[in-house]
Design a protein around this motif. Structure first.
Motif, PDB file in Angstrom:
ATOM      1  N   VAL A 188       0.846  -1.209   0.000  1.00 61.80           N
ATOM      2  CA  VAL A 188       0.000   0.000   0.000  1.00 61.80           C
ATOM      3  C   VAL A 188       0.874   1.249   0.000  1.00 61.80           C
ATOM      4  O   VAL A 188       0.642   2.204  -0.738  1.00 61.80           O
ATOM      5  CB  VAL A 188      -0.950  -0.003   1.220  1.00 61.80           C
ATOM      6  CG1 VAL A 188      -1.534   1.373   1.457  1.00 61.80           C
ATOM      7  CG2 VAL A 188      -2.059  -1.011   1.007  1.00 61.80           C
ATOM      8  N   LEU A 243       2.535   1.626  -3.443  1.00 57.25           N
ATOM      9  CA  LEU A 243       1.615   2.165  -4.444  1.00 57.25           C
ATOM     10  C   LEU A 243       1.401   3.656  -4.235  1.00 57.25           C
ATOM     11  O   LEU A 243       1.400   4.432  -5.189  1.00 57.25           O
ATOM     12  CB  LEU A 243       0.270   1.432  -4.371  1.00 57.25           C
ATOM     13  CG  LEU A 243       0.250   0.013  -4.948  1.00 57.25           C
ATOM     14  CD1 LEU A 243      -1.036  -0.707  -4.563  1.00 57.25           C
ATOM     15  CD2 LEU A 243       0.399   0.048  -6.471  1.00 57.25           C
ATOM     16  N   TRP A 296       3.729  -1.258 -12.380  1.00 58.43           N
ATOM     17  CA  TRP A 296       3.642  -2.509 -13.156  1.00 58.43           C
ATOM     18  C   TRP A 296       5.009  -2.964 -13.620  1.00 58.43           C
ATOM     19  O   TRP A 296       5.189  -4.124 -13.981  1.00 58.43           O
ATOM     20  CB  TRP A 296       2.697  -2.342 -14.351  1.00 58.43           C
ATOM     21  CG  TRP A 296       1.280  -2.302 -13.899  1.00 58.43           C
ATOM     22  CD1 TRP A 296       0.427  -1.252 -13.994  1.00 58.43           C
ATOM     23  CD2 TRP A 296       0.560  -3.359 -13.236  1.00 58.43           C
ATOM     24  NE1 TRP A 296      -0.781  -1.581 -13.425  1.00 58.43           N
ATOM     25  CE2 TRP A 296      -0.734  -2.858 -12.962  1.00 58.43           C
ATOM     26  CE3 TRP A 296       0.871  -4.660 -12.850  1.00 58.43           C
ATOM     27  CZ2 TRP A 296      -1.706  -3.624 -12.317  1.00 58.43           C
ATOM     28  CZ3 TRP A 296      -0.089  -5.411 -12.214  1.00 58.43           C
ATOM     29  CH2 TRP A 296      -1.358  -4.898 -11.951  1.00 58.43           C
ATOM     30  N   LEU A 303      -2.601  -4.664  -5.510  1.00 57.80           N
ATOM     31  CA  LEU A 303      -2.298  -4.366  -6.915  1.00 57.80           C
ATOM     32  C   LEU A 303      -3.564  -4.447  -7.761  1.00 57.80           C
ATOM     33  O   LEU A 303      -3.825  -3.587  -8.608  1.00 57.80           O
ATOM     34  CB  LEU A 303      -1.252  -5.359  -7.453  1.00 57.80           C
ATOM     35  CG  LEU A 303       0.210  -5.018  -7.163  1.00 57.80           C
ATOM     36  CD1 LEU A 303       1.090  -6.235  -7.391  1.00 57.80           C
ATOM     37  CD2 LEU A 303       0.682  -3.865  -8.052  1.00 57.80           C
ATOM     38  N   HIS A 314      -5.871  -1.516  -6.988  1.00 58.18           N
ATOM     39  CA  HIS A 314      -5.334  -0.302  -7.596  1.00 58.18           C
ATOM     40  C   HIS A 314      -5.671  -0.277  -9.088  1.00 58.18           C
ATOM     41  O   HIS A 314      -6.062   0.744  -9.639  1.00 58.18           O
ATOM     42  CB  HIS A 314      -3.823  -0.267  -7.395  1.00 58.18           C
ATOM     43  CG  HIS A 314      -3.179   0.999  -7.879  1.00 58.18           C
ATOM     44  ND1 HIS A 314      -2.856   2.029  -7.046  1.00 58.18           N
ATOM     45  CD2 HIS A 314      -2.825   1.393  -9.112  1.00 58.18           C
ATOM     46  CE1 HIS A 314      -2.316   3.009  -7.743  1.00 58.18           C
ATOM     47  NE2 HIS A 314      -2.284   2.644  -9.006  1.00 58.18           N
ATOM     48  N   ARG A 315      -5.516  -1.421  -9.720  1.00 58.97           N
ATOM     49  CA  ARG A 315      -5.844  -1.594 -11.133  1.00 58.97           C
ATOM     50  C   ARG A 315      -7.315  -1.251 -11.391  1.00 58.97           C
ATOM     51  O   ARG A 315      -7.663  -0.671 -12.398  1.00 58.97           O
ATOM     52  CB  ARG A 315      -5.589  -3.062 -11.490  1.00 58.97           C
ATOM     53  CG  ARG A 315      -5.728  -3.382 -12.939  1.00 58.97           C
ATOM     54  CD  ARG A 315      -4.429  -3.108 -13.599  1.00 58.97           C
ATOM     55  NE  ARG A 315      -4.513  -3.136 -15.026  1.00 58.97           N
ATOM     56  CZ  ARG A 315      -3.685  -2.446 -15.793  1.00 58.97           C
ATOM     57  NH1 ARG A 315      -2.758  -1.711 -15.260  1.00 58.97           N
ATOM     58  NH2 ARG A 315      -3.795  -2.496 -17.093  1.00 58.97           N
ATOM     59  N   MET A 341       0.018  -9.989 -17.565  1.00 60.62           N
ATOM     60  CA  MET A 341      -0.217  -8.562 -17.283  1.00 60.62           C
ATOM     61  C   MET A 341      -0.743  -7.914 -18.551  1.00 60.62           C
ATOM     62  O   MET A 341      -0.101  -7.948 -19.596  1.00 60.62           O
ATOM     63  CB  MET A 341       1.117  -7.969 -16.871  1.00 60.62           C
ATOM     64  CG  MET A 341       1.120  -6.535 -16.565  1.00 60.62           C
ATOM     65  SD  MET A 341       2.702  -6.169 -15.726  1.00 60.62           S
ATOM     66  CE  MET A 341       3.823  -7.292 -16.537  1.00 60.62           C
ATOM     67  N   ASP A 361      -1.464  -4.781 -19.557  1.00 67.02           N
ATOM     68  CA  ASP A 361      -1.159  -3.475 -20.120  1.00 67.02           C
ATOM     69  C   ASP A 361       0.016  -2.871 -19.369  1.00 67.02           C
ATOM     70  O   ASP A 361      -0.017  -2.729 -18.156  1.00 67.02           O
ATOM     71  CB  ASP A 361      -2.419  -2.612 -19.946  1.00 67.02           C
ATOM     72  CG  ASP A 361      -2.232  -1.244 -20.564  1.00 67.02           C
ATOM     73  OD1 ASP A 361      -3.121  -0.427 -20.379  1.00 67.02           O
ATOM     74  OD2 ASP A 361      -1.192  -1.018 -21.203  1.00 67.02           O
ATOM     75  N   LEU A 362       1.043  -2.525 -20.107  1.00 61.25           N
ATOM     76  CA  LEU A 362       2.228  -2.001 -19.424  1.00 61.25           C
ATOM     77  C   LEU A 362       2.321  -0.494 -19.479  1.00 61.25           C
ATOM     78  O   LEU A 362       3.161   0.110 -18.820  1.00 61.25           O
ATOM     79  CB  LEU A 362       3.485  -2.600 -20.036  1.00 61.25           C
ATOM     80  CG  LEU A 362       3.836  -4.000 -19.541  1.00 61.25           C
ATOM     81  CD1 LEU A 362       4.848  -4.637 -20.442  1.00 61.25           C
ATOM     82  CD2 LEU A 362       4.354  -3.923 -18.115  1.00 61.25           C
ATOM     83  N   LEU A 386       0.122   3.894 -12.271  1.00 69.21           N
ATOM     84  CA  LEU A 386       1.071   2.885 -11.803  1.00 69.21           C
ATOM     85  C   LEU A 386       2.392   3.055 -12.533  1.00 69.21           C
ATOM     86  O   LEU A 386       2.933   2.112 -13.080  1.00 69.21           O
ATOM     87  CB  LEU A 386       0.510   1.503 -12.109  1.00 69.21           C
ATOM     88  CG  LEU A 386      -0.037   0.701 -10.936  1.00 69.21           C
ATOM     89  CD1 LEU A 386      -0.542  -0.636 -11.406  1.00 69.21           C
ATOM     90  CD2 LEU A 386       1.010   0.513  -9.868  1.00 69.21           C
ATOM     91  N   SER A 387       2.935   4.223 -12.569  1.00 68.71           N
ATOM     92  CA  SER A 387       4.161   4.457 -13.313  1.00 68.71           C
ATOM     93  C   SER A 387       4.684   5.823 -12.945  1.00 68.71           C
ATOM     94  O   SER A 387       3.934   6.715 -12.583  1.00 68.71           O
ATOM     95  CB  SER A 387       3.851   4.414 -14.807  1.00 68.71           C
ATOM     96  OG  SER A 387       4.780   5.187 -15.512  1.00 68.71           O
ATOM     97  N   LEU A 441       2.471   3.552   9.893  1.00 69.81           N
ATOM     98  CA  LEU A 441       1.769   2.546   9.091  1.00 69.81           C
ATOM     99  C   LEU A 441       2.471   1.193   9.151  1.00 69.81           C
ATOM    100  O   LEU A 441       1.866   0.179   9.480  1.00 69.81           O
ATOM    101  CB  LEU A 441       1.677   3.032   7.641  1.00 69.81           C
ATOM    102  CG  LEU A 441       1.192   2.016   6.621  1.00 69.81           C
ATOM    103  CD1 LEU A 441      -0.282   1.732   6.804  1.00 69.81           C
ATOM    104  CD2 LEU A 441       1.447   2.502   5.199  1.00 69.81           C
TER     105      LEU A 441
END
Lengths: 462, 462
Positions: free
Chosen positions: A351, A354, A361, A423, A426-427, B1, B3-4, B14-15, B275
């Protein structure tokens, strides 16, 4: 309670200086006595931050009475410092006139926060009492989605045309009547009002006065449109070490400025949200009343009750086995509990990864594979430990093999669930902090009970 | 996976732009081929932040090879941006010469971070290769305790005597050769070098040039001594909305400056620590290797195994009861699990309240009482729900009364444990985030099993 005074050393003290229990007691006394003059004497010397502390610390009913006695003297700068639920409470106590005056004295970003704390009726009254220009500015700000850059920004900023020299900029700053309360960069715009870049004040102060401002500016590599989510804004500020940044509208015209103080709150909030969401609290409810708090916690506990009941159905499938070998009932929570803890470890790292965009990815599979290896490795060690314990305590070595095998399987499952579930969420654009935790422990509970009792049924039941 | 590519909308993607999988693959190819020229072409246009991203994303063995090929061209500004474990790895790859040059190019705070990442041997070599003045500055910084203001500050700052006018200050800034890379305030000192206050640059720019600087300054209400813990520094910055602040030595002489960018990292770190600690991870281990990660997670799981075994002893005290009424084994995890979740909710709010200093001895009892009421209220609702479920499923209404009563007791216990344990640990100066979670769930597990099985033994056993 042994000691009410703030601890004197440098450890984070259980107190906000200079607020102490004695001061609080005196304020409460004055409030109970309705002694406005005494209250005034005590509250006058407080800075806005300290007054805000007081409003947080004092019990809710005393707070209302205090405001009743003191609202004419209330410093509007206190209001933006309050926690959301306390602010709503305070705003309710104030008259439209006080609120309108407070709004008029605040910069746009703080004014918007204050407006948000009012009910619609009061909002309308306050807005219509404001001068036209301010009313329009606030209406525009409120037209942007909640949690967007448009709500976060202030209209007050300093922009100069790109053709100017350093000296022209310096002269203008000195001559301008209306300036933001604080600013750290000036923004350079072209003739269409588009933000081209920014110049930090320290650079303006050290550059040759004849130099073109355009040559000094940092180009706008990260644009912040009004609709950008505030989380994204916080990320950009943190990543690029910004202190202030221009905000642009749909046609890329400069319309506002966001400063670091707003962003620090966001970073704090984001991190806090992760913490409380993962722990099953929907929002920080420290200042909420009992009923509201109980209600907001109920949902999560209800979800948990549901999954716990479903888990109990898994166990009940093995009722006959439990009937024959009662020691299984004694040992089974150990396997489930280790799995839940290991899953939560992986989950917390995922978490956070992310949120900070460390986990993408591009390295997702490497992360999951590493976590699975960690799970297998620790699974092996704990299989040995719990196997030895079971064998030595009960003298039942087949049982110790069964519990060891269940432990390894469950710790690997825990790593997979703790890594893959956030993951996946999140997707699917679901906040993994809110929903992952229940899902992960459900998986580890099911798997823990099913593996242990299943293997026992297969190999131990006569 | 599936889609990158990075997601195109404004959702947190996610990047990390502009890093993408294709670019990463091309870099890895060039590294494998040992093609320094191709690598140079690809890495040259990257900003320091992007290069840091790349070093984080690339697998560890490729990272070493990349550095081997590219270390002569490495921008020193990349180093302070790296995660601690990655930085240690990178520093290991660099020669003393490269490191010395990097240190010479960084401001004190960043240089100290870099030195901290070296082994003692390299530290000594690098320090002795530095010019005398810088070496002394770094040695002094390193002499302060870890996580103190002294480690966090930079020596580079701008101070002016309290007798000066605005114009004198402006002229000096323009004439000075060596200035900090970025600064937001100038500090006013008396003739003994003691910091009296600070003047934000925007105020300097707008004030009449003849005015005395002393009249413009904000007085130093919150002093930051070199030995102040960095958590305290972060608290002061956040609370008072500071952008930079002076640091003073034991004799109150101004010796350094802390800027907001360092503090943002601290706020992020503090929140992250809460956390991961609450989730049983001793430090963020995203970039650590499998063995190190497994080892660091082991401790917590070991503590948990111990408490789970002790809990199983509680259950085994009721072996006879379980033997007679096997359905108890099926239902008992429900009571324990609800307690664990409710306790964690209270705990998260308490830990956050302590960290943000919302929870103090002045409102501790009010907080605990409120949480206990929340526990009783939700306990009652869940008692009804689980009672109905048990009664309807098993047709055993005495059993449903027993599980309902156990639920109420355990949720109140959970609130007390979740509230009192972190308060107690804080009192004992133990970080409640690290240790509370295991203690709280131990209490709720024990209490859950003992109440449910105990009541069942009293009232249901024939």
């Amino acid at each position: 309670m042994a000691d009410l005074t703030p601890t004197p050393d440098n450890q984070p003290a259980l107190s906000r200086a200079p607020m102490d229990a004695a001061f609080l007691a005196r304020v409460q006394e004055a409030v109970e006595a309705g002694d406005a003059a005494a209250l005034q004497r005590m509250l006058e010397p407080l800075e806005a931050e300290e007054f805000a502390d007081l409003l947080h610390l004092i019990p809710a009913d005393h707070r209302d009475d205090l405001l009743e006695l003191h609202k004419a003297q209330l410093d509007p700068d206190v209001l933006p410092l309050l926690d959301e639920s306390v602010r709503e409470d305070v705003v309710e106590q104030l008259d439209t006139k006080d609120l309108t005056q407070a709004i008029a004295n605040l910069e746009t970003d703080d004014a918007v926060e204050l407006i948000e704390a009012m009910d619609t009726e009061t909002q309308r009254e306050v807005l219509s009492a404001l001068p036209l220009e301010e009313r329009d500015a606030l209406r525009t700000a409120l037209s942007y989605p909640e949690d967007s850059a448009g709500r976060l920004m202030q209209r007050e900023l300093l922009a100069v045309p790109d053709g100017w020299s350093v000296q022209q900029c310096l002269d203008t700053i000195r001559a301008r009547r209306e300036l933001p309360e604080a600013f750290y960069d000036i923004f350079v715009v072209n003739q269409d009002g588009m933000a081209l870049g920014s110049v930090p004040l320290h650079r303006l102060l050290t550059a040759p006065t004849g130099q073109a401002i355009r040559e000094l500016m940092d180009e706008q590599s990260q644009r912040i449109p009004v609709l950008m989510p505030e989380k994204e804004v916080a990320y950009i500020f943190h990543r690029y070490g910004l202190v202030s940044a221009p905000v642009e509208d749909e046609s890329r015209r400069l319309v506002g400025m966001i400063t670091i103080d707003d962003v620090i709150d966001l970073i704090e909030d984001r991190a806090t949200e992760e913490l409380v969401h993962l722990s099953g609290v929907s929002e920080p409810d420290f200042y909420r009343d009992t009923i509201t708090t109980a209600r907001s916690r109920f949902t999560w506990l209800f979800v948990n009750l549901f999954t716990a009941i479903v888990t109990s159905r898994v166990i009940s499938a093995f009722e006959n086995t439990l009937q024959s070998i009662v020691v299984l009932a004694i040992l089974m929570p150990i396997v489930a509990s280790q799995g839940g803890n290991a899953g939560t470890q992986t989950l917390a790292v995922a978490v956070r990864g992310l949120a900070l965009r460390e986990l993408t990815w591009m390295n997702a599979w490497r992360f999951v594979a590493k976590e699975a290896s960690v799970g297998a490795l620790n699974g092996f060690f704990f299989a040995v430990l719990i196997g030895l314990f079971t064998g030595l305590w009960y003298g039942d070595w087949p049982l110790s093999l069964v519990i060891g095998a269940a432990m390894i399987i469950n710790l690997v499952m825990a790593a997979l669930a703790g890594g893959l579930i956030p993951l996946l969420l999140h997707r699917l654009k679901v906040d993994p902090a809110i929903s992952s935790s229940a899902l992960v422990t459900t998986v580890t509970d099911w798997c823990g009970y099913a593996c242990f009792l299943g293997l026992a049924t297969l190999f131990l039941l006569k």
